[in-house]
Design an enzyme around this catalytic site. Structure first.
Site, PDB file in Angstrom:
ATOM      1  N   LEU A   1      77.606 -43.550  61.772  1.00  0.00           N
ATOM      2  CA  LEU A   1      76.618 -43.937  60.751  1.00  0.00           C
ATOM      3  C   LEU A   1      75.212 -43.606  61.276  1.00  0.00           C
ATOM      4  O   LEU A   1      74.426 -44.500  61.605  1.00  0.00           O
ATOM      5  CB  LEU A   1      76.743 -45.421  60.414  1.00  0.00           C
ATOM      6  CG  LEU A   1      78.031 -45.850  59.709  1.00  0.00           C
ATOM      7  CD1 LEU A   1      77.920 -47.296  59.231  1.00  0.00           C
ATOM      8  CD2 LEU A   1      78.363 -44.943  58.516  1.00  0.00           C
ATOM      9  N   HIS A   2      74.934 -42.291  61.321  1.00  0.00           N
ATOM     10  CA  HIS A   2      73.641 -41.858  61.884  1.00  0.00           C
ATOM     11  C   HIS A   2      72.467 -42.481  61.121  1.00  0.00           C
ATOM     12  O   HIS A   2      71.655 -43.214  61.679  1.00  0.00           O
ATOM     13  CB  HIS A   2      73.493 -40.341  61.790  1.00  0.00           C
ATOM     14  CG  HIS A   2      74.563 -39.548  62.449  1.00  0.00           C
ATOM     15  ND1 HIS A   2      74.700 -39.479  63.818  1.00  0.00           N
ATOM     16  CD2 HIS A   2      75.553 -38.765  61.934  1.00  0.00           C
ATOM     17  CE1 HIS A   2      75.715 -38.690  64.114  1.00  0.00           C
ATOM     18  NE2 HIS A   2      76.247 -38.243  62.988  1.00  0.00           N
ATOM     19  N   ASP A   3      72.363 -42.124  59.847  1.00  0.00           N
ATOM     20  CA  ASP A   3      71.167 -42.505  59.083  1.00  0.00           C
ATOM     21  C   ASP A   3      71.049 -44.015  58.850  1.00  0.00           C
ATOM     22  O   ASP A   3      69.950 -44.571  58.970  1.00  0.00           O
ATOM     23  CB  ASP A   3      71.137 -41.748  57.746  1.00  0.00           C
ATOM     24  CG  ASP A   3      70.968 -40.247  57.931  1.00  0.00           C
ATOM     25  OD1 ASP A   3      70.506 -39.838  59.015  1.00  0.00           O
ATOM     26  OD2 ASP A   3      71.297 -39.490  57.006  1.00  0.00           O
TER      27      ASP A   3
END
Ligand code: BDR
Ligand code: CA
Length: 313
Positions: A241-243
């Site tokens: 879940l980068h962003d």
């Protein structure tokens, strides 16, 4: 305490879409606008997806301003379709949005909004930084007028995810990142070093889908292609879940370990083009220009993400 007022500059994109949902599910945040940029896919689709996400979440009162369709200097990079699907939203199918973007380019929209209320707005860039870089060039006063800037981008100690050394958002427009990094804006950087510690697993998605709801189904369907990609290339059952992790700076800052460093980006065009690096040993004698997240309690963040999605569901 009143919620933190934010604008998100985005290229949705699966994890971008989940960031929009998380922002709307978080009482600590007031999402005031989205600006779109090309990145994971082209600008028509990122803008369409931004509008569709807001309608999906009953938030179509939030304005969307369409931004740049190309990076500043480099040729458009590899499309992210293999990760984000042809539509940009994996296997999720959202109705064609009825709402339209505002009649103003994202660059002018950002300048107007930021200057209208100095030091009130925190900007989040979760795609290539083309819009912000051009806004800084057009109206340098915005650097002082922003309350803060949180960037998903870069790989400091970690390897890259688009080249062995570079992270996607920075590599997609390294010159834009260079302008932003040296703008004087108070920056917090959320690089791959921490986002790869925030892994949403298939078990998490199944757990969320014990609630039969459009939000739970959206999380499942949107992440399906993304998870296939991770399984094939990274060998694990889930996706990073980068962003969404950028929002931890507001909703759970205690999960992040931040250090102040001078961080720069290689724009020389060579093999490490787009690589971000921190001057850990202070050899350049340059002042620090950002806070960098170098560790995170990843599982705690995923739990928080699921709880917020459950509430929304
Ligand atoms: C970043 O690249 C994109 O694919 C994601 O949306 C995220 O913003 C991660 O490197
Ligand atoms: Ca993104």
């Amino acid at each position: 305490m009143s919620p933190t007022r934010i604008i998100i500059d985005t290229d949705p994109g699966v994890d971008d879409a989940l960031t929009i949902l998380l922002a709307l599910a978080s009482p600590e945040i007031l999402l005031e606008a989205l600006t779109t940029v090309c990145g994971n896919i082209g600008i028509d689709k990122t803008t369409r997806n931004a509008l569709a996400m807001l309608e999906f979440a009953n938030a179509s009162h939030i304005p969307v301003a369409r931004g740049c369709s190309l990076p500043l200097v480099t040729a458009p990079g590899k499309s992210g379709e293999a990760v984000h699907g042809a539509s940009g939203l994996g296997k999720a199918v959202l109705p064609e949005p009825k709402s339209k973007p505002v009649n103003q380019h994202a660059i002018d929209f950002l300048i107007e909004r930021i200057l209208a209320e100095p030091r009130q707005i925190t900007l989040f860039t979760i795609g290539p930084m083309t819009n912000l870089a051009l806004a800084i060039r057009k109206e340098p006063r915005i650097a002082q007028a922003l309350k803060g800037l949180v960037i998903m981008g870069g790989a400091i100690r970690s390897g890259g995810n688009i080249t062995p050394q570079a992270e996607f958002n920075v590599h997609a427009d390294p010159h834009a990142a260079h302008i932003v990094f040296h703008s004087g804006i108070p920056i917090t950087l959320i690089p791959l070093d921490v986002t790869y510690k925030c892994l949403l697993t298939t078990a998490d998605v199944d757990r969320l889908n014990r609630i039969a709801s459009p939000v739970a189904r959206f999380v499942r369907d949107s992440t399906a292609v993304y998870m296939d990609f991770y399984k094939k290339y990274e060998g694990f059952d889930g996706c990073a879940l980068h962003d969404p992790l950028t929002l931890a700076t507001i909703i759970a800052p205690e999960l992040l370990t931040l250090e102040e460093h001078h961080v720069d980006v290689d724009i020389s065009g060579g093999i490490s083009n787009g690589k971000t690096f921190a001057d850990f040993m202070k050899v350049s004698k340059k002042p620090t220009n950002m806070k960098v997240a170098l560790d995170v309690r990843g599982r705690d963040f995923i739990e928080l993400f699921i709880e917020r999605m459950e509430k929304l569901a």
